[in-house]
Design an enzyme around this catalytic site. Structure first.
Site, PDB file in Angstrom:
ATOM      1  N   GLY A   1       0.794  -1.226   0.000  1.00  9.62           N
ATOM      2  CA  GLY A   1       0.000   0.000   0.000  1.00  9.62           C
ATOM      3  C   GLY A   1       0.825   1.275   0.000  1.00  9.62           C
ATOM      4  O   GLY A   1       0.293   2.350   0.325  1.00  9.62           O
TER       5      GLY A   1
ATOM      6  N   SER B   1       2.268   3.098  -2.556  1.00 12.60           N
ATOM      7  CA  SER B   1       1.905   4.121  -3.548  1.00 12.60           C
ATOM      8  C   SER B   1       0.570   4.776  -3.195  1.00 12.60           C
ATOM      9  O   SER B   1       0.427   5.996  -3.285  1.00 12.60           O
ATOM     10  CB  SER B   1       1.808   3.496  -4.939  1.00 12.60           C
ATOM     11  OG  SER B   1       3.056   2.973  -5.321  1.00 12.60           O
TER      12      SER B   1
ATOM     13  N   ALA C   1       7.229   9.324 -12.272  1.00 11.26           N
ATOM     14  CA  ALA C   1       7.223   7.867 -12.438  1.00 11.26           C
ATOM     15  C   ALA C   1       8.589   7.426 -12.928  1.00 11.26           C
ATOM     16  O   ALA C   1       9.089   7.936 -13.922  1.00 11.26           O
ATOM     17  CB  ALA C   1       6.140   7.471 -13.441  1.00 11.26           C
TER      18      ALA C   1
ATOM     19  N   ALA D   1       9.194   4.149 -13.614  1.00 11.13           N
ATOM     20  CA  ALA D   1       9.034   2.925 -14.411  1.00 11.13           C
ATOM     21  C   ALA D   1       9.287   3.208 -15.883  1.00 11.13           C
ATOM     22  O   ALA D   1       8.827   4.219 -16.418  1.00 11.13           O
ATOM     23  CB  ALA D   1       7.637   2.348 -14.215  1.00 11.13           C
TER      24      ALA D   1
ATOM     25  N   HIS E   1      -2.382   3.670 -14.834  1.00 11.39           N
ATOM     26  CA  HIS E   1      -2.113   4.395 -13.594  1.00 11.39           C
ATOM     27  C   HIS E   1      -2.137   5.899 -13.814  1.00 11.39           C
ATOM     28  O   HIS E   1      -2.640   6.658 -12.995  1.00 11.39           O
ATOM     29  CB  HIS E   1      -0.754   3.970 -13.006  1.00 11.39           C
ATOM     30  CG  HIS E   1      -0.778   2.603 -12.399  1.00 11.39           C
ATOM     31  ND1 HIS E   1       0.312   1.777 -12.384  1.00 11.39           N
ATOM     32  CD2 HIS E   1      -1.782   1.918 -11.797  1.00 11.39           C
ATOM     33  CE1 HIS E   1      -0.018   0.636 -11.787  1.00 11.39           C
ATOM     34  NE2 HIS E   1      -1.279   0.699 -11.428  1.00 11.39           N
TER      35      HIS E   1
END
Lengths: 177, 177, 177
Positions: free
Chosen positions: B14, B16, B34, B36, B50
């Site tokens: 939990g 993020s 981000a 990623a 997202h």
């Protein structure tokens, strides 16, 4: 209104022992819902040994696939049940149906049951997400599902406890109304 | 003086969601950095989903390799930025340059930025060192680097939070002066 | 009565540094019991470098197999000893005797020593059970043994501390009588 306690922690951190100690504070009858499946002789012996250790104090019910159904059928005088444990239950579900989506109804039923449990519930689970990301695809999926399930149960729990080397850290505690 | 909050925890604990909830308490504009990298179609879709979930509330900036540079270029009216997450950023650095020493300048720049961040920062990271020592040499190095980076960021943070099944445990909190 | 402090946490969570910082609060002489075995040149160099970093502040004693015996032979003016670390010691025992039962006497001697330590003890250990269950049988056994040993030492400790990214979370603290 019956309460839900979630006890999490790593392997051999004293989760089950603490859960049993909490449950011993209740008067009998107490239930123990074991999710472990006796897949081989070694496991059968371990399950049997643990059952005998609890004997007298707990009625053991085996429910590797549908603990919510088990709980629904409880005699009404049961005051407390220990469910040991969530991650083994999830592993059983994935073993019987590797398609994660097939698990959703059983998990939903379990979460709905937590909104109105038939007795006080002490649920044991495992932390499995604090190591290196596993290479194995199924292990990664299990890790994600376990973390998600832990969050969902914790959100419905009155108390959330993290075990560290046999000792509890209180993470969440709802003040009873 | 702008603050730094570090949120750590295992996979699917939990982190993020809690980081976003903390950031929602600020007025807009809010940034989401981000780390990623969209290496394949599946990842591209997840990142896009997202981004859409945050849309309206956050401006998303992608920065897989140099989040400090990204932060330096922020418009001055940005009040808060979520950086998600440190371990993915570190993984990107190691992917592009397996020689750990090549990473030092980028990491140093990031740590220096934390001494005077351009807005309040909420940094997400992962606990990766609480499992069995991995056999794989690169995994072992990543685990060591991630732990060291987490300590370095925590040392510069005003708050350090450990997430457990969706709930925060406050580990460090500097009293604001 | 001398005290026992157990410091646990994942890899690179700042356990050793915190243990040394606690021990520095004592007057000299201070001891450091290293359980690491110099099995190759790289390890020999790392051990030597750490020894030099501590030099002046600590007398380093190597004891890869029987730290209890080492402690029993301590000069009586030693005020504090850091033992770093339990899981490496356990790994050494398993390496020299993969039959777990062969380890019991050494572990029992260590636990008995904790009931009346010759000086204040600060013991470092590792959390190894919060990742995915390892496939490898020996890794699984090590994980179980380490968790059990951590619980046994924690039960005898006056303080139990969980390190998170370099910061301590107090899990257990006995009020001195």
């Amino acid at each position: 209104m019956n309460s839900v306690t979630l006890i999490t922690g790593g392997a051999r951190s004293g989760k089950s022992r603490y859960a049993l100690a909490l449950a011993q504070q209740y008067p009998a009858p107490r239930a123990f819902i074991a999710t472990a499946e006796p897949l081989d002789d070694d496991m059968r012996r371990r399950i049997e040994r643990h059952r005998q250790e609890r004997a007298g104090d707990f009625v053991t019910l085996e429910s590797p696939l549908d603990p919510a159904e088990r709980l629904a059928a409880f005699p009404t005088d049961t005051r407390v049940a220990v469910l040991d444990c969530l991650t083994v239950w999830l592993g059983n579900l994935l073993h019987h149906d590797p398609n994660v989506d097939g698990l959703r109804p059983q998990i939903s039923r379990f979460l709905e049951m937590l909104d109105a449990p038939p007795c006080d519930l002490i649920v044991v689970t495992n932390e499995v997400g604090a190591g290196i990301v596993p290479h194995n695809d199924l292990a990664r999926r299990f890790r994600d599902e376990a973390g998600t399930l832990n969050q969902q149960v914790a959100a419905r729990a009155d108390r959330l406890i993290l075990m560290v080397s046999g000792y509890p850290l209180m993470v969440k505690e709802e003040v009873p109304r």
